[in-house]
Scaffold this motif. Structure first.
Motif, PDB file in Angstrom:
ATOM      1  N   GLN A  17      91.371 -14.380  46.220  1.00 25.34           N
ATOM      2  CA  GLN A  17      91.420 -15.846  46.127  1.00 25.34           C
ATOM      3  C   GLN A  17      90.002 -16.399  46.224  1.00 25.34           C
ATOM      4  O   GLN A  17      89.298 -16.145  47.195  1.00 25.34           O
ATOM      5  N   PRO A  18      89.556 -17.142  45.215  1.00 22.09           N
ATOM      6  CA  PRO A  18      88.192 -17.669  45.251  1.00 22.09           C
ATOM      7  C   PRO A  18      88.099 -18.969  46.052  1.00 22.09           C
ATOM      8  O   PRO A  18      89.104 -19.520  46.498  1.00 22.09           O
ATOM      9  N   ILE A  19      86.892 -19.439  46.218  1.00 18.90           N
ATOM     10  CA  ILE A  19      86.605 -20.796  46.699  1.00 18.90           C
ATOM     11  C   ILE A  19      86.033 -21.557  45.511  1.00 18.90           C
ATOM     12  O   ILE A  19      85.228 -21.007  44.748  1.00 18.90           O
ATOM     13  N   PHE A  20      86.460 -22.803  45.346  1.00 18.02           N
ATOM     14  CA  PHE A  20      85.941 -23.626  44.252  1.00 18.02           C
ATOM     15  C   PHE A  20      85.077 -24.748  44.808  1.00 18.02           C
ATOM     16  O   PHE A  20      85.521 -25.534  45.646  1.00 18.02           O
ATOM     17  N   ALA A  21      83.832 -24.798  44.363  1.00 12.64           N
ATOM     18  CA  ALA A  21      82.931 -25.893  44.716  1.00 12.64           C
ATOM     19  C   ALA A  21      82.556 -26.627  43.434  1.00 12.64           C
ATOM     20  O   ALA A  21      82.136 -26.000  42.457  1.00 12.64           O
ATOM     21  N   VAL A  41      89.803 -32.210  33.987  1.00 16.81           N
ATOM     22  CA  VAL A  41      90.178 -32.148  35.409  1.00 16.81           C
ATOM     23  C   VAL A  41      91.672 -31.867  35.569  1.00 16.81           C
ATOM     24  O   VAL A  41      92.100 -31.342  36.604  1.00 16.81           O
ATOM     25  N   LEU A  42      92.469 -32.181  34.555  1.00 21.08           N
ATOM     26  CA  LEU A  42      93.905 -31.872  34.615  1.00 21.08           C
ATOM     27  C   LEU A  42      94.133 -30.372  34.746  1.00 21.08           C
ATOM     28  O   LEU A  42      95.002 -29.919  35.498  1.00 21.08           O
ATOM     29  N   ILE A  43      93.350 -29.598  33.997  1.00 22.66           N
ATOM     30  CA  ILE A  43      93.476 -28.134  34.055  1.00 22.66           C
ATOM     31  C   ILE A  43      93.077 -27.642  35.444  1.00 22.66           C
ATOM     32  O   ILE A  43      93.788 -26.862  36.090  1.00 22.66           O
ATOM     33  N   THR A  44      91.920 -28.117  35.906  1.00 22.22           N
ATOM     34  CA  THR A  44      91.405 -27.689  37.213  1.00 22.22           C
ATOM     35  C   THR A  44      92.365 -28.046  38.330  1.00 22.22           C
ATOM     36  O   THR A  44      92.666 -27.211  39.194  1.00 22.22           O
ATOM     37  N   LYS A  45      92.848 -29.276  38.320  1.00 22.49           N
ATOM     38  CA  LYS A  45      93.745 -29.755  39.381  1.00 22.49           C
ATOM     39  C   LYS A  45      95.017 -28.912  39.433  1.00 22.49           C
ATOM     40  O   LYS A  45      95.472 -28.512  40.511  1.00 22.49           O
ATOM     41  N   ALA A  46      95.596 -28.647  38.267  1.00 19.68           N
ATOM     42  CA  ALA A  46      96.844 -27.871  38.210  1.00 19.68           C
ATOM     43  C   ALA A  46      96.663 -26.503  38.864  1.00 19.68           C
ATOM     44  O   ALA A  46      97.510 -26.035  39.633  1.00 19.68           O
ATOM     45  N   ILE A  47      95.524 -25.859  38.593  1.00 25.69           N
ATOM     46  CA  ILE A  47      95.295 -24.499  39.094  1.00 25.69           C
ATOM     47  C   ILE A  47      94.911 -24.494  40.565  1.00 25.69           C
ATOM     48  O   ILE A  47      95.438 -23.702  41.357  1.00 25.69           O
ATOM     49  N   VAL A  48      94.010 -25.389  40.957  1.00 26.73           N
ATOM     50  CA  VAL A  48      93.573 -25.457  42.363  1.00 26.73           C
ATOM     51  C   VAL A  48      94.777 -25.704  43.279  1.00 26.73           C
ATOM     52  O   VAL A  48      94.915 -25.072  44.331  1.00 26.73           O
ATOM     53  N   ASP A  49      95.673 -26.594  42.867  1.00 24.59           N
ATOM     54  CA  ASP A  49      96.850 -26.898  43.693  1.00 24.59           C
ATOM     55  C   ASP A  49      97.840 -25.732  43.718  1.00 24.59           C
ATOM     56  O   ASP A  49      98.324 -25.334  44.777  1.00 24.59           O
ATOM     57  N   ALA A  50      98.132 -25.189  42.538  1.00 20.94           N
ATOM     58  CA  ALA A  50      99.142 -24.133  42.463  1.00 20.94           C
ATOM     59  C   ALA A  50      98.710 -22.875  43.210  1.00 20.94           C
ATOM     60  O   ALA A  50      99.536 -22.195  43.826  1.00 20.94           O
ATOM     61  N   LEU A  51      97.427 -22.572  43.183  1.00 18.50           N
ATOM     62  CA  LEU A  51      96.929 -21.347  43.824  1.00 18.50           C
ATOM     63  C   LEU A  51      96.346 -21.617  45.211  1.00 18.50           C
ATOM     64  O   LEU A  51      95.839 -20.694  45.855  1.00 18.50           O
ATOM     65  N   ILE A 102      93.636 -23.044  46.151  1.00 14.37           N
ATOM     66  CA  ILE A 102      92.226 -22.636  46.208  1.00 14.37           C
ATOM     67  C   ILE A 102      91.446 -23.623  47.075  1.00 14.37           C
ATOM     68  O   ILE A 102      91.512 -24.833  46.841  1.00 14.37           O
ATOM     69  N   PRO A 103      90.704 -23.150  48.081  1.00 15.02           N
ATOM     70  CA  PRO A 103      89.882 -24.057  48.883  1.00 15.02           C
ATOM     71  C   PRO A 103      88.884 -24.818  48.005  1.00 15.02           C
ATOM     72  O   PRO A 103      88.260 -24.229  47.112  1.00 15.02           O
ATOM     73  N   LEU A 104      88.756 -26.123  48.272  1.00 17.99           N
ATOM     74  CA  LEU A 104      87.968 -27.005  47.412  1.00 17.99           C
ATOM     75  C   LEU A 104      86.839 -27.662  48.202  1.00 17.99           C
ATOM     76  O   LEU A 104      87.062 -28.234  49.273  1.00 17.99           O
ATOM     77  N   TYR A 105      85.630 -27.568  47.669  1.00 15.97           N
ATOM     78  CA  TYR A 105      84.465 -28.265  48.225  1.00 15.97           C
ATOM     79  C   TYR A 105      83.903 -29.181  47.146  1.00 15.97           C
ATOM     80  O   TYR A 105      83.694 -28.746  46.008  1.00 15.97           O
ATOM     81  N   LEU A 106      83.646 -30.427  47.507  1.00 18.99           N
ATOM     82  CA  LEU A 106      83.093 -31.400  46.570  1.00 18.99           C
ATOM     83  C   LEU A 106      81.724 -31.836  47.066  1.00 18.99           C
ATOM     84  O   LEU A 106      81.584 -32.315  48.200  1.00 18.99           O
ATOM     85  N   PHE A 107      80.708 -31.680  46.227  1.00 26.31           N
ATOM     86  CA  PHE A 107      79.326 -31.990  46.604  1.00 26.31           C
ATOM     87  C   PHE A 107      78.774 -33.115  45.749  1.00 26.31           C
ATOM     88  O   PHE A 107      78.819 -33.045  44.511  1.00 26.31           O
ATOM     89  N   ALA A 114      83.631 -17.344  51.817  1.00 28.99           N
ATOM     90  CA  ALA A 114      84.314 -16.532  50.794  1.00 28.99           C
ATOM     91  C   ALA A 114      84.510 -15.089  51.226  1.00 28.99           C
ATOM     92  O   ALA A 114      85.336 -14.371  50.669  1.00 28.99           O
ATOM     93  N   LYS A 115      83.745 -14.644  52.216  1.00 27.14           N
ATOM     94  CA  LYS A 115      83.808 -13.277  52.745  1.00 27.14           C
ATOM     95  C   LYS A 115      83.619 -12.249  51.632  1.00 27.14           C
ATOM     96  O   LYS A 115      82.548 -12.126  51.083  1.00 27.14           O
ATOM     97  N   ASP A 116      84.675 -11.518  51.262  1.00 28.19           N
ATOM     98  CA  ASP A 116      84.508 -10.472  50.239  1.00 28.19           C
ATOM     99  C   ASP A 116      85.093 -10.902  48.895  1.00 28.19           C
ATOM    100  O   ASP A 116      85.421 -10.061  48.060  1.00 28.19           O
ATOM    101  N   SER A 117      85.233 -12.219  48.700  1.00 30.26           N
ATOM    102  CA  SER A 117      85.759 -12.726  47.436  1.00 30.26           C
ATOM    103  C   SER A 117      84.614 -13.326  46.611  1.00 30.26           C
ATOM    104  O   SER A 117      83.523 -12.782  46.611  1.00 30.26           O
ATOM    105  N   TYR A 118      84.874 -14.429  45.927  1.00 32.01           N
ATOM    106  CA  TYR A 118      83.838 -15.007  45.074  1.00 32.01           C
ATOM    107  C   TYR A 118      83.917 -16.532  45.068  1.00 32.01           C
ATOM    108  O   TYR A 118      84.924 -17.124  45.473  1.00 32.01           O
ATOM    109  N   LEU A 119      82.835 -17.133  44.631  1.00 35.39           N
ATOM    110  CA  LEU A 119      82.748 -18.585  44.494  1.00 35.39           C
ATOM    111  C   LEU A 119      82.855 -18.971  43.031  1.00 35.39           C
ATOM    112  O   LEU A 119      82.277 -18.301  42.165  1.00 35.39           O
ATOM    113  N   ILE A 120      83.572 -20.046  42.762  1.00 37.79           N
ATOM    114  CA  ILE A 120      83.520 -20.692  41.454  1.00 37.79           C
ATOM    115  C   ILE A 120      82.683 -21.955  41.647  1.00 37.79           C
ATOM    116  O   ILE A 120      83.023 -22.800  42.472  1.00 37.79           O
TER     117      ILE A 120
END
Length: 362
Positions: free
Chosen positions: A22-26, A83-93, A95-100, A152-158
């Motif tokens: 599971q990634p983190i999305f920033a 953003v419709l694509i992103t929102k659908a996936i972030v919510d369904a999975l 995914i932790p979200l960071y907004l900068f 993210a530990k041993d995962s990845y960042l988007i």
């Protein structure tokens, strides 16, 4: 569902390493007055609309559909916000979200992490950002790269972006670094406005005086002259994060420019990074855009794995989504990277992706 276009083995190794993680999305938000040039971008039908595109996208990404949003998603000539694509996936999975907020003209209506940046002046001025701001954003980006990698530990960042006019500032950075990017970049228009972009960029580079310097010699000065605040933040974040975890730069032209900027920063300032941990992830609409040459651009930059989700909206019942197949919109707000993540993390099929996005219209 995922195709690797350049540095194929390295890209496939990266995908294999982060399968089922599971990634983190920033998402890094920024603004440049370049986006207000008439006709430069289709991310908002008019220059006035484009002032609020990023604010609307981030409000939707955080809140979803609301009866009376402060910033409604802007009218487009055709299509619907990525953003419709992103929102659908972030919510369904989940995914932790960071907004900068790297530099916006207005305060967002949802919680964001303020990085102390400023919006960029039009790149035609040759002085888009103050040098002190660029230096500050690099340092704060590096600092957050370490923090996000620890999360993210041993995962990845988007790492995604939302900058209207950002493919034009990307072209400026690429050309300023000596990369043959003219005619290769993408845009939110169905036919890329290469002539307009190039004229604007040449004006900015001329005004800056940097076009007389050898490429790669002054990457921070280049960002200050013709860049935008997102670019330097993402470069710093990705470089430090790559020392510990995988990083997917989620975007097309803009993230290829960030990758090239990282190469220059590493060469000039000896900033440590692990390029083998970094890939660029986008959409098929960008990677296979017949009016640009994204794959050729990635090869010009060298050593960067470019991959794309094969998501298609051809079978969608909504004309706003089918417009993507005609070349409208194409990418933004990390949507390509998030679609790649959906397949990588949960083996989502084309049908599941389409269904999740269409459910937001219901």
């Amino acid at each position: 569902m995922i195709r690797v276009y350049t540095q194929v083995q390295q890209g496939k190794n990266w995908l294999q390493r982060y399968r089922r993680r599971q990634p983190i999305f920033a998402c890094i938000l920024g603004f440049t007055d370049t986006g207000l040039i008439p006709g430069i971008s289709a991310a908002g039908a008019t220059p006035k609309d484009r002032q609020y595109t990023c604010l609307a996208d981030v409000e939707f990404l955080y809140n979803g559909f609301q009866p009376q949003p402060k910033y409604p998603l802007p009218p487009l000539d055709a299509g619907a916000s990525p953003v419709l694509i992103t929102k659908a996936i972030v919510d369904a999975l989940n995914i932790p979200l960071y907004l900068f907020n790297a530099g916006l003209t207005h305060q967002p209506t949802v919680p964001t992490i303020d990085l102390g940046g400023t919006p960029a002046r039009c790149l035609t001025s040759g002085r888009a950002l103050d040098m002190a701001t660029v230096e500050h954003l690099l340092e704060v980006g590096k600092s957050w790269g370490y923090k996000l990698a620890a999360e993210a530990k041993d995962s990845y960042l988007i790492l995604g972006e939302c900058v209207v006019g950002g493919t034009t500032t990307a072209l400026a950075i690429l050309l300023g670094l000596g990369i043959a990017a003219a005619g290769k970049v993408n845009s939110s228009h169905p036919q890329c406005n290469h002539t307009q972009k190039l004229a604007v960029v040449q004006q900015g580079l001329q005004a800056s005086g940097l076009n007389s310097l050898p490429p790669l010699s002054q990457p921070l000065k280049l960002v200050a002259a013709v860049g935008d605040p997102m670019q330097i933040v993402v470069a710093g974040m990705a470089m430090t994060a790559s020392l510990k975890v995988g990083v997917m730069l989620a975007g097309g032209t803009q993230m290829l420019a960030v990758y090239a900027l990282m190469q220059a920063l590493a060469a000039k300032y000896s900033i440590s990074w692990l390029p083998e941990n970094i890939v660029v992830g986008t959409t098929r609409w960008v990677a296979e855009d017949p009016t640009g040459d994204t794959v050729g651009l990635a090869r010009e930059i060298g050593f960067v794995p470019l991959m794309a989700t094969q998501l298609s909206f051809a079978e969608s019942c909504y004309p706003q989504l089918r417009a993507y197949e005609q070349g409208y919109v194409k990418e933004g707000v990390g949507c390509g990277g998030c679609a790649i993540a959906a397949h990588l993390y949960q083996d989502w099929s084309q049908g599941q992706l389409l269904q999740a996005v269409e459910n937001l219209f219901v």
